[in-house]
Scaffold this active site. Sequence first.
Site, mmCIF file in Angstrom:
data_model
loop_
_atom_site.group_PDB
_atom_site.id
_atom_site.type_symbol
_atom_site.label_atom_id
_atom_site.label_comp_id
_atom_site.label_asym_id
_atom_site.label_seq_id
_atom_site.Cartn_x
_atom_site.Cartn_y
_atom_site.Cartn_z
ATOM 1 N N ARG A 1 0.892 -1.268 0.106
ATOM 2 C CA ARG A 1 -0.050 0.201 0.143
ATOM 3 C C ARG A 1 0.908 1.498 0.038
ATOM 4 O O ARG A 1 0.844 1.991 0.786
ATOM 5 C CB ARG A 1 -1.200 0.099 1.292
ATOM 6 C CG ARG A 1 -2.007 -0.983 1.833
ATOM 7 C CD ARG A 1 -3.275 -0.889 0.229
ATOM 8 N NE ARG A 1 -3.722 -1.718 0.388
ATOM 9 C CZ ARG A 1 -4.178 -3.066 -0.778
ATOM 10 N NH1 ARG A 1 -2.898 -3.532 -1.255
ATOM 11 N NH2 ARG A 1 -5.378 -3.748 -0.329
ATOM 12 N N SER B 1 -10.672 -0.877 2.830
ATOM 13 C CA SER B 1 -10.042 -0.839 4.041
ATOM 14 C C SER B 1 -9.772 0.139 4.555
ATOM 15 O O SER B 1 -8.981 1.029 3.496
ATOM 16 C CB SER B 1 -8.359 -1.568 3.671
ATOM 17 O OG SER B 1 -9.211 -3.117 2.954
ATOM 18 N N GLU C 1 -4.905 3.706 6.037
ATOM 19 C CA GLU C 1 -5.266 3.944 4.487
ATOM 20 C C GLU C 1 -5.557 4.914 3.908
ATOM 21 O O GLU C 1 -4.783 4.831 2.990
ATOM 22 C CB GLU C 1 -5.515 2.560 4.231
ATOM 23 C CG GLU C 1 -4.817 1.700 2.526
ATOM 24 C CD GLU C 1 -5.817 0.723 2.115
ATOM 25 O OE1 GLU C 1 -6.499 1.308 1.260
ATOM 26 O OE2 GLU C 1 -6.053 -0.271 2.339
HETATM 27 N N1 EPU Z 1 -11.089 -11.086 10.026
HETATM 28 C C1 EPU Z 1 -11.580 -11.283 10.821
HETATM 29 N N2 EPU Z 1 -12.654 -10.208 11.097
HETATM 30 C C2 EPU Z 1 -13.179 -9.074 10.341
HETATM 31 C C3 EPU Z 1 -11.845 -8.917 9.139
HETATM 32 C C4 EPU Z 1 -10.871 -9.989 8.960
HETATM 33 O O1 EPU Z 1 -11.188 -12.054 11.479
HETATM 34 O O2 EPU Z 1 -13.757 -8.680 10.537
HETATM 35 C C5 EPU Z 1 -9.632 -11.621 9.052
HETATM 36 C C6 EPU Z 1 -10.214 -13.322 8.315
HETATM 37 O O3 EPU Z 1 -11.344 -13.798 8.795
HETATM 38 C C7 EPU Z 1 -9.280 -13.196 7.965
HETATM 39 C C8 EPU Z 1 -7.760 -11.916 7.990
HETATM 40 O O4 EPU Z 1 -8.925 -11.545 8.981
HETATM 41 O O5 EPU Z 1 -8.259 -14.591 8.633
HETATM 42 C C9 EPU Z 1 -7.844 -10.924 6.332
HETATM 43 O O6 EPU Z 1 -9.465 -10.977 5.959
HETATM 44 P P1 EPU Z 1 -9.298 -10.206 4.799
HETATM 45 O O7 EPU Z 1 -9.273 -11.337 3.832
HETATM 46 O O8 EPU Z 1 -11.137 -9.965 4.296
HETATM 47 O O9 EPU Z 1 -8.339 -9.390 4.124
HETATM 48 P P2 EPU Z 1 -8.271 -8.007 5.082
HETATM 49 O O10 EPU Z 1 -6.768 -8.028 4.915
HETATM 50 O O11 EPU Z 1 -9.172 -7.606 6.181
HETATM 51 C C10 EPU Z 1 -7.011 -7.087 2.935
HETATM 52 C C11 EPU Z 1 -7.008 -5.954 1.794
HETATM 53 C C12 EPU Z 1 -8.012 -5.941 1.104
HETATM 54 C C13 EPU Z 1 -8.305 -7.029 -0.099
HETATM 55 C C14 EPU Z 1 -8.063 -8.011 0.465
HETATM 56 C C15 EPU Z 1 -8.276 -9.116 0.031
HETATM 57 C C16 EPU Z 1 -5.859 -4.345 3.445
HETATM 58 C C17 EPU Z 1 -5.887 -3.434 4.030
HETATM 59 N N3 EPU Z 1 -6.482 -4.612 2.485
HETATM 60 O O12 EPU Z 1 -7.991 -6.845 3.687
HETATM 61 O O13 EPU Z 1 -7.869 -4.242 0.331
HETATM 62 O O14 EPU Z 1 -9.580 -7.464 -0.848
HETATM 63 O O15 EPU Z 1 -7.454 -8.754 1.703
HETATM 64 O O16 EPU Z 1 -7.221 -10.008 -0.220
HETATM 65 O O17 EPU Z 1 -4.895 -4.387 2.997
HETATM 66 C C18 EPU Z 1 -8.035 -2.203 -0.217
HETATM 67 O O18 EPU Z 1 -7.367 -1.875 0.084
HETATM 68 O O19 EPU Z 1 -9.273 -1.546 0.404
HETATM 69 C C19 EPU Z 1 -8.680 -4.026 0.159
HETATM 70 C C20 EPU Z 1 -9.958 -4.156 0.395
#
Ligand code: EPU
Length: 337
Positions: free
Chosen positions: A161, A231, A327
């Site tokens: 990012r 995010s 972010e």
């Molecule tokens: N999780 C929770 N609770 C929540 C949300 C997430 O426990 O409320 C846990 C999930 O169960 C999982 C982990 O956190 O084990 C990761 O969650 P998720 O796959 O939803 O991805 P994220 O890390 O929350 C990142 C990116 C997203 C991207 C997804 C998918 C960032 C800041 N965000 O989110 O990007 O779509 O991975 O790869 O890196 C964005 O930047 O706007 C964005 C949507």
Amino acid sequence: MIHANQSLKKFHTFKINTYAKKIIIIKNIHTLIKTWNMCQKKHSFIFLGEGSNTLFSKYYNGIVAINKISGITISENDKNWLINAKGGVKWHDLVVHTLKLGIYGLENLAFIPGTVGAAPIQNIGAYGVEFKDVCEYVEIFSLINFNKIKIQAKHCMFKYRNSIFKKIYCYNHIILSVGIKLKKIWIPNTNHLLFQKSRNKHITALKIFNYIKKIRREKLPNLKKIGNAGSFFKNPIIKKKYIEKLFYKYKNIPYYPEKNNFVKLSAGWLIEKCKLKGYSVGGAQVYKKQALILINRHNSTARDILTLAEIIQKKVKEKFNIFLEKEINIIGKNNVL
Ligand code: EPU
């Protein structure tokens, strides 16, 4: 003469009713230069794509220029497809366009809101792929001397990012187009945990695309109905040593290895553990299905969102001693980014 006050509601995905002095649609470089010259005399200026990563914290006393410079050209060599997409193209439209032509490699990045021109700035990424993995170059336009400059990917300082476009080339430069290189022999990227079960099955780019569509529909708010900016915070990167301490208390804490003995944690998980899912301030709320997303639930103000964000940062800091960095771009402090 500029005298109108115009609502930014339709021009940023939070859909908050803040105002700017004037909004101008930019369809070509000629209008861009004209607008810029006009601003230099007495107005602040900001260049925006779809406003998918942006929160206007107050009235913007200047000109918001909306990038609608569009066009996609595709050429090829023996091994690769070489794509040039203009900054005003919607990122998801580019993904769909390439897939329809049988050009694969962008499918993991489907359904990301925002424009092509915004993609390099924060090095967009999802489901195991980042913009940097497909980028060949970024073409920028200098508002100082009106020259075009092509910056090769290796010089873009892409990180999680982050990129050179958040540091050196943020003021007085805009992203005109990006060059993307995709291999003609497609290799699916199924490194992300999401694809664990399908790794040994026959996989196609279209299957990945449809799977991501399904997951995103289940977990993320529908942008057409609920204002949000994806995010809100970055996933924090911390020293591996520190997570070993957290393991004593939280056996199932999700984490992802990074270089040099660092690990990336899930901000959404940390926020959920603070019991903040569904928590509201005024019209702003932590999304119930994905805690990393703050939504404009009902007539939220920018202040509601920012207060909610501060509460989240405070609680996560108190519970885990981890700072969550925002972010999204907050615009409003002296009208600069
Ligand atoms: N999780 C929770 N609770 C929540 C949300 C997430 O426990 O409320 C846990 C999930 O169960 C999982 C982990 O956190 O084990 C990761 O969650 P998720 O796959 O939803 O991805 P994220 O890390 O929350 C990142 C990116 C997203 C991207 C997804 C998918 C960032 C800041 N965000 O989110 O990007 O779509 O991975 O790869 O890196 C964005 O930047 O706007 C964005 C949507």
